[in-house]
Scaffold this motif. Sequence first.
Motif, PDB file in Angstrom:
ATOM      1  N   PHE A   1     -15.587 -21.036   9.440  1.00  0.00           N
ATOM      2  CA  PHE A   1     -14.890 -20.059   8.599  1.00  0.00           C
ATOM      3  C   PHE A   1     -14.829 -18.712   9.299  1.00  0.00           C
ATOM      4  CE2 PHE A   1     -15.534 -16.504   5.638  1.00  0.00           C
ATOM      5  CZ  PHE A   1     -14.344 -16.549   4.920  1.00  0.00           C
ATOM      6  N   ASP A   2     -15.978 -18.248   9.823  1.00  0.00           N
ATOM      7  CA  ASP A   2     -16.010 -16.959  10.521  1.00  0.00           C
ATOM      8  C   ASP A   2     -15.054 -16.951  11.710  1.00  0.00           C
ATOM      9  OD1 ASP A   2     -18.129 -16.027   8.820  1.00  0.00           O
ATOM     10  OD2 ASP A   2     -19.561 -17.151  10.045  1.00  0.00           O
ATOM     11  N   ARG A   3     -15.066 -18.030  12.470  1.00  0.00           N
ATOM     12  CA  ARG A   3     -14.200 -18.091  13.659  1.00  0.00           C
ATOM     13  C   ARG A   3     -12.721 -18.103  13.279  1.00  0.00           C
ATOM     14  NH1 ARG A   3     -18.247 -21.813  15.155  1.00  0.00           N
ATOM     15  NH2 ARG A   3     -16.879 -23.573  14.640  1.00  0.00           N
ATOM     16  N   SER A   4     -12.401 -18.735  12.157  1.00  0.00           N
ATOM     17  CA  SER A   4     -10.993 -18.773  11.737  1.00  0.00           C
ATOM     18  C   SER A   4     -10.464 -17.378  11.412  1.00  0.00           C
ATOM     19  CB  SER A   4     -10.825 -19.684  10.513  1.00  0.00           C
ATOM     20  OG  SER A   4     -11.371 -19.095   9.338  1.00  0.00           O
ATOM     21  N   LEU A   5     -11.348 -16.449  11.082  1.00  0.00           N
ATOM     22  CA  LEU A   5     -10.954 -15.072  10.784  1.00  0.00           C
ATOM     23  C   LEU A   5     -11.127 -14.156  11.993  1.00  0.00           C
ATOM     24  CD1 LEU A   5     -12.521 -14.655   7.217  1.00  0.00           C
ATOM     25  CD2 LEU A   5     -10.152 -15.184   7.808  1.00  0.00           C
ATOM     26  N   GLY A   6     -11.498 -14.728  13.127  1.00  0.00           N
ATOM     27  CA  GLY A   6     -11.661 -13.926  14.331  1.00  0.00           C
ATOM     28  C   GLY A   6     -12.938 -13.112  14.355  1.00  0.00           C
TER      29      GLY A   6
END
Length: 489
Positions: free
Chosen positions: A139-144
């Motif tokens: 989830f964190d990575r999907s938001l950069g």
Amino acid sequence: MIHRTLVRALLAPAALAISVLLAGCNSDQISLANNAKANQPVPPKLVAAMSEKDMDLQSPILIRLFKEEAELEVWKQTRSGDFALLKTYPICRWSGDLGPKIREGDRQAPEGFYSINPSQMNPQSAYYLSFNTGYPNAFDRSLGRTGSELMVHGDCSSRGCYAMTDEQIAEIYALGRESFFGGQKAFQFQAYPFRMTAANMAKHRNNPNMPFWKMIKVGNDHFEVTKREPKVDFCEKKYVFDATRPPNATRDPVFDASAKCPAYVIPDEIASAVREKEQRDDAEMAKLASKGTPVARLNTGIDGGMNKIFASKIPEGSTGLSDGGDSQSLQSLVLSRAPGTIPGTVNPPKPNLAPQQDEPVVATTSATASTRVATAGESEGVFASFARKVGVGGTADASQATAARPPAPTPVPAKPKVAETKPQSVVRVAPKHEVKRETRQAARPALKPSVTDTAAAPAPAPVSAGTQLAGSAPVMQSNSFDNRFSAMK
């Protein structure tokens, strides 16, 4: 039963050392076998508590953490399959603000759901013992979002981590280690800004992080109503909990945090229980908001928090963003037992002494309701004086006093003056960036007594006003916990 469980807890480290040595001459494995810190047994009192709660020493665990309350909970699976609370640990120090971590270097401690596997356990941490939270997740990575090496560790020192005392992390580490020995592949780590109650949600209703908090509250509610570890997936840049395949589907749904959500369903018994809880909480939150429940202050400028039990042991200690009450409530805890050794270098959160600008100003008359209030340190200059004389701003008393005076002669325009100083309360200067501390482990004893059995620790010597906390997240060793225990699989 208690005796057998206790014997098993005491013999586990010895059996580990023997099995590793018999497996070969791998230097990493031998190093771990000789690591006394990582092999400390679970304290006898904690083992006895497990037996009383129908838990096995090596049954799965789950960890929940709350910033505002500065508490870490260890839950353990009972023989019925449900999770029950084993022990609550006060957090010695956490940094940043309430809200998720966004980028590397923002000093934020992460919030959300993470999975901890054996490779994330660090027995050679520079901060006694530690485990990596696993931030950033999908989830964190999907938001950069960026960041690395965000830990739960000892030494009561934090720069984006959750810091416990050495005695506390020794117990938590041992509980995680035993759960892996029992076959748990990974334990869930749930990090929240506060306990997800209707009262807390109402208190923080104006916070810009509220949409994110409502999303992870769903996972909290799944755990609350089932007492089972919620299954966590991600799609469309959001969390999904306890998703299963739809009826007539031939395979399980495949989730991608950045892609469209696949077809899935949530079991009816879970969905209905969660829906009822959400409806109750929403109604209570609306009721509290309608009654004018005060909202929490935003942009405090305070770096993190500390549990009040620790703040009470430190001269001029403050709980920062954590619940603590006034100085009298802290004073009442001075004689209570400290849960572990508090380092003399501990740096408590600094209280924010700047005026609170986000609270509404109570006006005495309707004419002054929209008047801009001057910040601290500002004095009445040429422009303010001119505005007051023509009737813009000022209090009613000042206006009456002006009207009572004879008309003043027309002032001669003066050359504009360049402001020499800025209002003191407009910008709060942040403290200097803390320097990463040099390793001090060689000067410290290798072992710490357990939190359960240790005697009350004396309060540390006062820390000078200029002292800055030096420290950062420990560096994960390349030889993982999983590799070290590969001989036992």
